[in-house]
Scaffold this active site. Structure first.
Site, PDB file in Angstrom:
ATOM      1  N   CYS A 109      51.252  46.627  29.670  1.00  0.00           N
ATOM      2  CA  CYS A 109      49.841  46.821  30.008  1.00  0.00           C
ATOM      3  C   CYS A 109      48.941  46.174  28.967  1.00  0.00           C
ATOM      4  CB  CYS A 109      49.535  48.307  30.140  1.00  0.00           C
ATOM      5  SG  CYS A 109      47.790  48.663  30.516  1.00  0.00           S
ATOM      6  N   CYS A 205      50.668  55.601  30.696  1.00  0.00           N
ATOM      7  CA  CYS A 205      49.247  55.386  30.970  1.00  0.00           C
ATOM      8  C   CYS A 205      48.819  55.817  32.360  1.00  0.00           C
ATOM      9  CB  CYS A 205      48.885  53.922  30.721  1.00  0.00           C
ATOM     10  SG  CYS A 205      50.002  52.726  31.479  1.00  0.00           S
TER      11      CYS A 205
END
Length: 388
Positions: A109, A205
């Protein structure tokens, strides 16, 4: 005027801050504003699937971001990167679990989204720099950038940033580099930021604190199978190999009574071909230990490794103490790592990250481990040492 926070430009340059709705990114924006920068907040919505299940935690974060922006008197944008996240991060996440590995999507990410599409969008908005609430530091010398550990060693997030390139770090800054978490919250309280006492987010996340098995079950078909001890004895059933990781203790559904020692049970390996989960008793059981590993091609902050063979320290998981090791880098970029002492629960799919003192050199995805001991029976080996 020198630029603070490791940024490439001094104030009053425009800096786009990745605002998440948490206290770390809020104080990042606060410090930049106080330093005289022209600050623009940007909230990245990277996950939409929960909307279809009647739950949208991003809505609460967006409300917090807007409250932060109002408090600091800065503009804010909300940008949807969900398509990019699904294609560049989540697809790989699922593929790794299907292979029997345990991926770390936060590393990808950062590389693909936060310092990829976010960075590109920010620069297209006329930003001269970007900043995030990561606990890390940058040092600029002679046109290159080094990634350094921050003041707060307990919050050091260089592990998740190790895959970034010089181009990605060139416009970046980390305003929390010199602060501890306690100091960050104190600054937020003193400034009256509405998220000063907001609880830190935990977990992966886009999964957060929800039950992991329930979440993963939306996307992967569970295939229950046998749970074996280190002698090959069936002692239970697992609910599906993707739901377990090496070194795991909780959620096994077996008690100490299954073995003579009475010690807790831990996941020591997966045999994807036989759909078998191997478990052992004792936190330091030899089958949980590895003397080294082999990695996929590494990425290096400097763009190249220090040498074809070198010594350094390395972490194989976040918040682990960096351990001495020797690294050999092959022509294709893959690394062979030998540790000075055996390491526990080294996990294929996770990352090995290399350090010299406070400098993060780079890292790679772990592909295979070198077990301290191996099975000599029909039971599978203690670790998934070879990629399926």
């Amino acid at each position: 005027m020198d630029a603070p926070f490791g940024l490439p430009v001094p104030p009053p340059a425009r800096v786009v801050v990745g605002l998440s709705g948490g206290v770390d990114s809020a104080v990042t924006a606060l410090r930049l504003k106080r330093a005289g920068y022209d600050v623009l907040g940007l909230f990245m919505k990277n996950w939409e699937d929960d909307d279809a299940f009647g739950d949208c935690p991003a809505a609460d974060d967006i409300a917090d971001v807007q409250a932060i922006a109002a408090c600091l008197d800065i503009p804010v944008q909300v940008i949807n990167f969900a398509t990019e996240y699904r294609e560049q991060v989540f697809a790989h996440f699922l593929a790794e679990y299907r292979r029997g590995r345990t991926p770390n999507p936060d590393v990808l990410c950062n590389r693909q989204i936060k310092f990829g599409v976010f960075r590109e969008h920010a620069l297209a908005q006329g930003a001269q720099a970007i900043a995030t609430g990561h606990y890390a530091a940058l040092r600029r010398t002679g046109g290159s950038v080094e990634l350094l550990c921050p003041a707060d060693q307990d919050k050091d997030q260089t592990y998740f940033l190790h895959a970034l390139t010089q181009a990605q770090l060139a416009p970046a800054g980390f305003p929390l580099a010199d602060l501890t978490k306690r100091q960050v919250r104190a600054l937020a309280l003193d400034a009256g930021l509405p998220v000063a006492q907001k609880k830190d987010s935990t977990g992966i996340c886009f999964i957060g604190e929800r039950p992991f098995r329930e979440f993963l079950g939306r996307y992967l078909v569970a295939d229950p199978g046998d749970m074996l001890d280190d002698s090959g004895r069936v002692i239970g059933r697992h609910v599906g190999l993707p739901y377990y990781t090496l070194g795991q203790r909780q959620g096994l559904g077996i008690g100490g009574g299954h073995g003579a020692s009475g010690d807790a049970w831990y996941v020591a390996g997966k045999d994807a071909a036989r759909n078998v989960l191997v478990v052992v008793q004792g936190h330091e059981h030899p089958l949980l230990l590895s003397t080294g590993l082999k990695s996929e091609p590494a990425t290096w902050i400097a763009g190249r490794p220090p040498a074809a063979m070198f010594t350094c320290t390395a972490k194989t998981r976040y918040r682990q103490r960096a351990e001495p090791c020797e690294v050999a880098v092959a022509d294709d970029g893959r690394c062979t790592v030998r540790f000075a002492r055996p390491q526990r629960a080294v996990t294929p799919g996770q990352s090995v990250v290399f350090y010299r003192d406070t400098v993060c050199l780079g890292g790679a995805v772990i592909d295979a481990t070198t077990p301290l001991v191996r099975h000599d029976s029909r039971a599978p080996r203690a670790a998934v040492t070879d990629s399926p």
